[in-house]
Design an enzyme around this catalytic site. Structure first.
Site, PDB file in Angstrom:
ATOM      1  N   ASP A  60       0.782  -1.089  -0.022  1.00  0.00           N
ATOM      2  CA  ASP A  60       0.014  -0.222  -0.506  1.00  0.00           C
ATOM      3  C   ASP A  60       0.963   1.243   0.622  1.00  0.00           C
ATOM      4  OD1 ASP A  60      -3.055   0.885   0.579  1.00  0.00           O
ATOM      5  OD2 ASP A  60      -1.812   2.315   2.001  1.00  0.00           O
ATOM      6  N   ILE A  61       0.187   2.602  -1.534  1.00  0.00           N
ATOM      7  CA  ILE A  61       1.219   3.736  -1.152  1.00  0.00           C
ATOM      8  C   ILE A  61       1.564   4.315   0.189  1.00  0.00           C
ATOM      9  CG2 ILE A  61       1.732   5.636  -2.454  1.00  0.00           C
ATOM     10  CD1 ILE A  61       0.980   4.204  -4.548  1.00  0.00           C
ATOM     11  N   GLU A  93      -4.501   2.740  -4.240  1.00  0.00           N
ATOM     12  CA  GLU A  93      -2.890   1.993  -3.838  1.00  0.00           C
ATOM     13  C   GLU A  93      -2.340   0.968  -3.711  1.00  0.00           C
ATOM     14  OE1 GLU A  93      -4.688   3.695   0.326  1.00  0.00           O
ATOM     15  OE2 GLU A  93      -5.222   3.827  -2.682  1.00  0.00           O
TER      16      GLU A  93
END
Length: 548
Positions: free
Chosen positions: A429-430, A472
């Site tokens: 996950d960004i 994301e």
């Protein structure tokens, strides 16, 4: 071979007639077997009776010779030298049947034809009661003092005027003589005659080992089942027959028997193999069947020849029609005849000409249509490939989408379980992606997503399955490895990405959770463990990787 209806009917008729004839012969054979057996048994029984009478007459002649000698003066005077001479004449008159002759006086002194003198201590012929009311006596085979081999003694008593016993005249008949007389009996193929005395001892038989050694038994013998019944019949009947099984030779045998006159209790047997009785009728049946088969073969060959001559034009027409159907040209030959077959061949010829012209026209149309369809199929295939790619790929990052990843992960899990391999799931996950979108706009956010997707693709194995899970969030399926083995590799990727120039964004980082699938663990639980590790990474300050 048999194409015409006429040939088929005649052939079927011939088979039916042959089958009927064969069945008729078999039925007659079965019905006549018993009748033939009865005739053969009657014949064999009569032979037994006849030869039993002849054998009894032989012994009657022996008794008559002795009785003639009783009146000789030398015997009455008890002249030893004269007696020896008479005994020698008796042996000569016997023409080889007698091997010796003896005289026993009332004092039990015995002299034979060779002049040998003996004292009878255990007399072969008892005095008194033995000769009472008896004109002669014939013994069972015995071993005498004068002969090495067992002999049958034929004896008559000498009596005085008061009918008192004063001596005995006797001749010794060798068992070989009896066997010789039995072997001269004319019997059927494979039959043989043999003899048993009043003690049921076998005294003459083609099998020499049985002579004087075998006693007929009244109890069942497992080697000769049924023979004991025949032995019991001999005590109840003067003549008769029976059947028994020779187990060792696996042969059924028929035995007829007859008692012998002048030899009380003695039986003459004739043994015949049952197969020999039926040999002639079996041979006749075989010859008839073979003749029927030969006639059937000749008849069928004749029918075949005639049928081929009649059906040859039809066969030619049939072959030409088949060849014309398979070929693009008209191979049909016109049969030069004025009958229906010739007319039919002409009609076929003209029809095929028109048919082939029409076929050529249709083939041209089909080729043109096939080319058009092939071009459209090629275009359709290309479009299907594009649609498949669009359906399975994320349009922004060109990674697998969630739907495609679900199908691929099922296959990989099955392969992993089948081969007992490890597989690891990584959820990425960004960090602070919402802020990037809010601050720099969604275009910059899309560039960040594409940049991260590119870096993940080039820095992991080709075997790995990378998916944009949503927003994301990315998921990587890593076959044949565990989180312990790849954690360092993932850390290097994280470090590398954090150092990238992603202007206008200051820095690109991500958090990740890793979990290796457990044995028989459902995908949902496995994914939750990796997601929990991701959650811990975020709670711990982001920009890090946590293993479950």
């Amino acid at each position: 071979m048999f194409y015409s209806i006429k040939a088929k009917v005649i052939t079927l008729f011939s088979f039916v007639m042959i089958a009927f004839t064969s069945m008729l012969l078999i039925v007659i054979y079965i019905n006549e077997r018993d009748h033939l057996l009865d005739l053969e048994l009657e014949k064999s029984t009569e032979i037994s009776k006849m030869h039993a009478r002849l054998l009894g007459q032989e012994f009657a002649q022996y008794v008559a010779m002795l009785q003639m000698l009783c009146d000789n003066p030398q015997i009455k005077l008890n002249n030893k030298s004269g007696i020896v001479g008479q005994l020698q004449k008796l042996v000569n008159v016997g023409k080889g049947d007698f091997i010796n002759a003896t005289y026993v006086d009332k004092d039990l002194n015995m002299i034979d034809a060779a002049g040998n003198n003996h004292k009878v201590t255990s007399p072969l012929f008892l005095q008194g009661e033995q000769w009472a009311n008896k004109a002669f006596n014939i013994t069972v085979p015995i071993y005498s003092l004068l002969e090495k081999d067992p002999v049958i003694m034929v004896a008559i008593p000498l009596v005085d005027a008061e009918k008192k016993w004063i001596g005995t005249l006797a001749v010794a008949v060798s068992l070989a003589v009896i066997s010789e007389k039995l072997s001269a009996i004319k019997l059927g193929k494979g039959s043989y005659a043999w003899l048993a005395d009043s003690n049921d001892r076998v005294i003459s038989h083609p099998n020499k080992s049985l002579v004087m050694n075998k006693i007929l038994s009244y109890t069942e013998d497992i080697n000769f089942p049924g023979f004991d019944q025949i032995v019991r019949q001999t005590k109840l009947q003067k003549a008769g027959y029976g059947r028994y099984m020779d187990v060792k030779r696996n042969e059924a045998k028929i035995v007829t028997f007859s008692k012998i006159d002048n030899l009380p209790g003695w039986n003459l047997f004739v043994t015949t193999k049952e197969s020999d009785i039926f040999y002639n009728i079996d041979e006749i049946l075989y010859n008839v069947l073979m003749t029927s088969i030969i006639l059937m073969v000749v008849f069928l060959l004749l029918i075949s020849h005639l049928s081929n001559r009649i059906t040859k034009p039809i066969l030619q027409l049939t072959q030409d029609v088949k060849a014309s159907v398979r070929s693009k040209t008209n191979n049909l030959r016109i049969i030069a005849s004025n009958d229906e077959i010739g007319q039919l061949s002409q009609a076929f010829h003209y029809s095929f000409q028109k048919l082939h012209l029409h076929t050529i026209h249709l083939e041209k149309i089909v080729i043109h249509r096939t080319q058009e369809i092939s071009a459209k199929n090629l275009l359709l295939s290309e479009q299907n490939d594009k649609l498949e790619e669009l359906a399975s790929k994320d349009p922004l990052t060109q990674l697998y989408n969630r739907r495609a990843f679900s199908a691929l992960v099922d296959k990989e899990i099955s392969r992993t379980k089948r081969h007992h391999l490890a597989v690891t799931l990584v959820i990425i996950d960004i960090d602070h992606f919402k802020k990037i979108n809010d601050r720099f706009g969604h275009n910059v956010g899309d560039d960040i997503l594409c940049r991260l997707a590119h870096e993940l693709s080039v820095n992991t194995r080709k075997e790995n399955i990378i998916c944009r899970w949503g927003g994301e969030e990315f998921v990587i399926l890593m076959p044949e490895t565990t989180s312990d083995l790849i954690v360092k590799h993932m850390e290097r990727i994280r470090e590398k990405i954090s150092q990238l120039d992603v202007a206008p964004v200051d820095k690109l980082t991500f958090s990740a959770g890793m979990a290796t699938m457990r044995v028989d663990e459902p995908f949902k639980e496995w994914f939750q463990r990796a997601d929990s590790a991701l959650y811990k990474a975020k709670q711990s300050g982001r920009n890090r990787i946590v293993q479950n």
